[in-house]
Design a protein around this motif. Structure first.
Motif, PDB file in Angstrom:
ATOM      1  N   VAL A   1       9.797  -3.922  -2.223  1.00 56.47           N
ATOM      2  CA  VAL A   1       8.980  -3.496  -1.085  1.00 56.47           C
ATOM      3  C   VAL A   1       8.643  -4.691  -0.199  1.00 56.47           C
ATOM      4  N   ARG A   2       8.292  -5.803  -0.826  1.00 57.31           N
ATOM      5  CA  ARG A   2       7.940  -7.001  -0.054  1.00 57.31           C
ATOM      6  C   ARG A   2       9.139  -7.540   0.727  1.00 57.31           C
ATOM      7  N   GLU A   3      10.306  -7.447   0.136  1.00 55.52           N
ATOM      8  CA  GLU A   3      11.505  -7.996   0.774  1.00 55.52           C
ATOM      9  C   GLU A   3      12.005  -7.121   1.920  1.00 55.52           C
ATOM     10  N   SER A   4      11.659  -5.856   1.916  1.00 55.06           N
ATOM     11  CA  SER A   4      12.153  -4.932   2.942  1.00 55.06           C
ATOM     12  C   SER A   4      11.133  -4.812   4.068  1.00 55.06           C
ATOM     13  N   ASP A   5      11.628  -4.631   5.258  1.00 57.58           N
ATOM     14  CA  ASP A   5      10.772  -4.455   6.425  1.00 57.58           C
ATOM     15  C   ASP A   5      10.609  -2.956   6.688  1.00 57.58           C
ATOM     16  N   VAL A   6       9.969  -2.277   5.731  1.00 53.25           N
ATOM     17  CA  VAL A   6       9.845  -0.818   5.785  1.00 53.25           C
ATOM     18  C   VAL A   6       8.387  -0.431   5.549  1.00 53.25           C
ATOM     19  N   GLN A   7       7.821   0.356   6.444  1.00 54.48           N
ATOM     20  CA  GLN A   7       6.488   0.901   6.219  1.00 54.48           C
ATOM     21  C   GLN A   7       6.572   2.080   5.247  1.00 54.48           C
ATOM     22  N   ILE A   8       5.562   2.205   4.421  1.00 50.39           N
ATOM     23  CA  ILE A   8       5.554   3.300   3.452  1.00 50.39           C
ATOM     24  C   ILE A   8       4.262   4.099   3.608  1.00 50.39           C
ATOM     25  N   TYR A   9       4.429   5.395   3.819  1.00 47.14           N
ATOM     26  CA  TYR A   9       3.318   6.345   3.849  1.00 47.14           C
ATOM     27  C   TYR A   9       3.460   7.279   2.654  1.00 47.14           C
ATOM     28  N   SER A  10       2.335   7.790   2.203  1.00 46.32           N
ATOM     29  CA  SER A  10       2.363   8.727   1.067  1.00 46.32           C
ATOM     30  C   SER A  10       1.405   9.881   1.309  1.00 46.32           C
ATOM     31  N   ILE A  11       1.865  11.063   0.912  1.00 44.02           N
ATOM     32  CA  ILE A  11       0.988  12.233   0.804  1.00 44.02           C
ATOM     33  C   ILE A  11       0.817  12.475  -0.691  1.00 44.02           C
ATOM     34  N   GLY A  12      -0.360  12.189  -1.201  1.00 48.39           N
ATOM     35  CA  GLY A  12      -0.622  12.282  -2.643  1.00 48.39           C
ATOM     36  C   GLY A  12      -1.355  13.554  -3.009  1.00 48.39           C
TER      37      GLY A  12
ATOM     38  N   PRO B   1      -2.237   7.278  -8.148  1.00 48.68           N
ATOM     39  CA  PRO B   1      -2.851   7.032  -6.838  1.00 48.68           C
ATOM     40  C   PRO B   1      -3.006   5.547  -6.515  1.00 48.68           C
ATOM     41  N   MET B   2      -3.373   4.744  -7.509  1.00 44.12           N
ATOM     42  CA  MET B   2      -3.540   3.309  -7.277  1.00 44.12           C
ATOM     43  C   MET B   2      -2.206   2.657  -6.929  1.00 44.12           C
ATOM     44  N   LEU B   3      -1.146   3.053  -7.633  1.00 45.16           N
ATOM     45  CA  LEU B   3       0.173   2.491  -7.368  1.00 45.16           C
ATOM     46  C   LEU B   3       0.615   2.790  -5.940  1.00 45.16           C
ATOM     47  N   LEU B   4       0.521   4.048  -5.526  1.00 47.93           N
ATOM     48  CA  LEU B   4       0.952   4.413  -4.184  1.00 47.93           C
ATOM     49  C   LEU B   4       0.081   3.763  -3.112  1.00 47.93           C
ATOM     50  N   ASN B   5      -1.219   3.700  -3.353  1.00 45.91           N
ATOM     51  CA  ASN B   5      -2.115   3.087  -2.372  1.00 45.91           C
ATOM     52  C   ASN B   5      -1.777   1.611  -2.166  1.00 45.91           C
TER      53      ASN B   5
ATOM     54  N   PHE C   1      -2.459   9.164   2.001  1.00 49.41           N
ATOM     55  CA  PHE C   1      -3.352  10.268   2.338  1.00 49.41           C
ATOM     56  C   PHE C   1      -3.464  11.175   1.116  1.00 49.41           C
ATOM     57  N   ARG C   2      -4.664  11.285   0.604  1.00 56.56           N
ATOM     58  CA  ARG C   2      -4.905  12.135  -0.569  1.00 56.56           C
ATOM     59  C   ARG C   2      -5.131  13.569  -0.117  1.00 56.56           C
ATOM     60  N   VAL C   3      -4.515  14.488  -0.838  1.00 56.33           N
ATOM     61  CA  VAL C   3      -4.618  15.910  -0.510  1.00 56.33           C
ATOM     62  C   VAL C   3      -5.593  16.568  -1.486  1.00 56.33           C
TER      63      VAL C   3
ATOM     64  N   ASP D   1      -6.803  19.723  -0.708  1.00 54.39           N
ATOM     65  CA  ASP D   1      -6.461  21.137  -0.565  1.00 54.39           C
ATOM     66  C   ASP D   1      -5.028  21.188  -0.027  1.00 54.39           C
ATOM     67  N   ILE D   2      -4.131  21.781  -0.776  1.00 55.95           N
ATOM     68  CA  ILE D   2      -2.726  21.747  -0.363  1.00 55.95           C
ATOM     69  C   ILE D   2      -2.495  22.478   0.963  1.00 55.95           C
ATOM     70  N   SER D   3      -3.445  23.295   1.378  1.00 55.77           N
ATOM     71  CA  SER D   3      -3.306  23.949   2.688  1.00 55.77           C
ATOM     72  C   SER D   3      -3.439  22.937   3.828  1.00 55.77           C
ATOM     73  N   GLU D   4      -3.942  21.728   3.517  1.00 54.45           N
ATOM     74  CA  GLU D   4      -4.118  20.694   4.545  1.00 54.45           C
ATOM     75  C   GLU D   4      -2.889  19.790   4.683  1.00 54.45           C
ATOM     76  N   MET D   5      -1.882  20.030   3.883  1.00 49.73           N
ATOM     77  CA  MET D   5      -0.732  19.128   3.882  1.00 49.73           C
ATOM     78  C   MET D   5      -0.034  19.067   5.236  1.00 49.73           C
ATOM     79  N   GLY D   6       0.064  20.200   5.910  1.00 48.36           N
ATOM     80  CA  GLY D   6       0.716  20.211   7.218  1.00 48.36           C
ATOM     81  C   GLY D   6      -0.012  19.337   8.222  1.00 48.36           C
ATOM     82  N   ASP D   7      -1.345  19.418   8.229  1.00 46.50           N
ATOM     83  CA  ASP D   7      -2.129  18.602   9.154  1.00 46.50           C
ATOM     84  C   ASP D   7      -1.972  17.112   8.844  1.00 46.50           C
ATOM     85  N   ILE D   8      -1.925  16.791   7.566  1.00 52.37           N
ATOM     86  CA  ILE D   8      -1.751  15.385   7.182  1.00 52.37           C
ATOM     87  C   ILE D   8      -0.379  14.885   7.623  1.00 52.37           C
TER      88      ILE D   8
END
Length: 356
Positions: free
Chosen positions: A248-259, A274-278, A289-291, A293-300
């Motif tokens: 991850v450090r060597e790559s120039d890539v942003q990482i987002y997560s829906i947890g 959660p700690m690993l992904l954060n 982004f922690r979910v 309520d799974i109904s909120e996943m689309g908004d996230i």
């Protein structure tokens, strides 16, 4: 008398022959000019040329080179771009307010950039919706069985709200990662493939992240991001956490997560997920982004898409030109305009210097 007449006739015949000869010569001359209308005295004698081509000038050693054209010019511009930007470091970032809302419209003067605690001169500054190469890492392990439909819909919503020029690939994972769809700019291609997936088996999350970062080397855009959709920690990968963190450090890539985390996680891996992904996301300038309520996943998913389309990008030439391959810490400080509250900057924490 006969002799006189003979001489007289001879003189008359000679004059007549002379006249005929002169007339014939004149006729031949006229015919010659008629057949060669372009012939002129100036052309017949090179010394009579009016428009004399000047000799080629001697090259001036101090003169700039002549501009190139066609394919040669394209190659020259390509080489020049690589040569000029070889030391340029780009730092994409987002800014949020105390209510976690995206803040746009800031100026270059609001940002201060530091490398290893030494202030750097910001050379380029932009905030534009430039295309991004995006890899989606989709958890298809057994624990996602009752969430996979919502997760799939949120992924599709994310793609439909992205820049139309963005390109995507999808990696699904359970016991091992697998490429579901290669790079495409058509969300319908991915929608058709995701309609056939189902969740089962265990979770090789680290292997999937590693595969996604490796796949991103084929991306066509400079801006690159991974979106991880998962509900827990790793329990099946061959790669270790330290190996993936180094990649991850060597790559120039942003990482987002829906947890989509279970508050009553039964295993250590699930509790540490959660700690690993954060940690991984924060290090790249992305976010988890922690979910609840799974109904909120689309908004996230839409919120992440909006952040990628409204990033600030700072560019600078490092004052330290050593190519030692060492890790260099980055820090972006922000002085908000008067009247705004304290704002938060989300940017990558560093990069490895090149070796050559």
């Amino acid at each position: 008398m006969a002799l006189l007449l003979g001489r007289k006739n001879a003189r008359s015949t000679g004059r007549t022959a002379y006249r005929i000869s002169a007339v014939m010569s004149l006729v031949l001359l006229v015919i010659g000019f008629a057949l060669c209308p372009s012939l002129s005295p100036a052309q017949e004698d090179p010394l009579n040329k009016v428009h004399v081509e000047p000799p080629p000038p001697k090259p001036d050693p101090n003169a700039p080179p002549a501009p190139l054209e066609g394919e040669a010019a394209m190659k020259a511009r390509h080489n020049e771009r690589i040569r000029v930007n070889v030391n340029l470091v780009l730092v994409p970032l987002i800014v949020t307010d105390p209510m976690d809302r995206l803040v746009t419209g800031l100026e270059k003067e609001n940002f201060f950039l530091y490398e290893n605690n030494k202030q750097q001169t910001i050379k380029t500054f932009s905030q534009e919706d430039a295309p991004v190469s995006i890899g989606i890492i989709f958890d298809l392990s057994g624990s996602m069985a009752n969430k996979v439909i919502r997760a799939r819909d949120s992924i599709l919503q994310f793609m439909h709200t992205a820049n139309p020029q963005d390109e995507f690939f999808v990696i699904g994972f359970n016991d091992r990662p697998e490429l579901i769809e290669d790079f495409t700019s058509n969300p319908q291609d991915i929608e058709a493939r995701l309609a056939m997936v189902h969740a089962e088996h265990r979770t090789a999350l680290l292997d999937a992240i590693y595969m996604g970062l490796n796949k991103m080397k084929q991306a066509k855009y400079e801006r690159r991001a991974l979106l991880i959709v998962s509900d827990g920690g790793d329990n099946r990968s061959r790669y270790t956490e330290n190996e993936v963190r180094a990649t991850v450090r060597e790559s120039d890539v942003q990482i987002y997560s829906i947890g989509i985390f279970d508050p009553y996680a039964a295993t250590t891996e699930e509790r540490l997920g959660p700690m690993l992904l954060n940690d991984i996301c924060s290090e790249t300038g992305g976010r988890l982004f922690r979910v609840d309520d799974i109904s909120e996943m689309g908004d996230i998913a839409e919120k992440i898409s909006a952040e990628l389309r409204n990033e600030y990008v700072l560019g600078y030439d490092p004052a330290d030109l050593r190519r030692d391959g060492k890790w260099r810490r980055l820090k972006v400080k922000l002085v908000p305009p008067p009247g705004l509250p304290q704002l938060t900057v989300h940017a990558r924490t560093g990069y490895y210097a090149p070796l050559q």
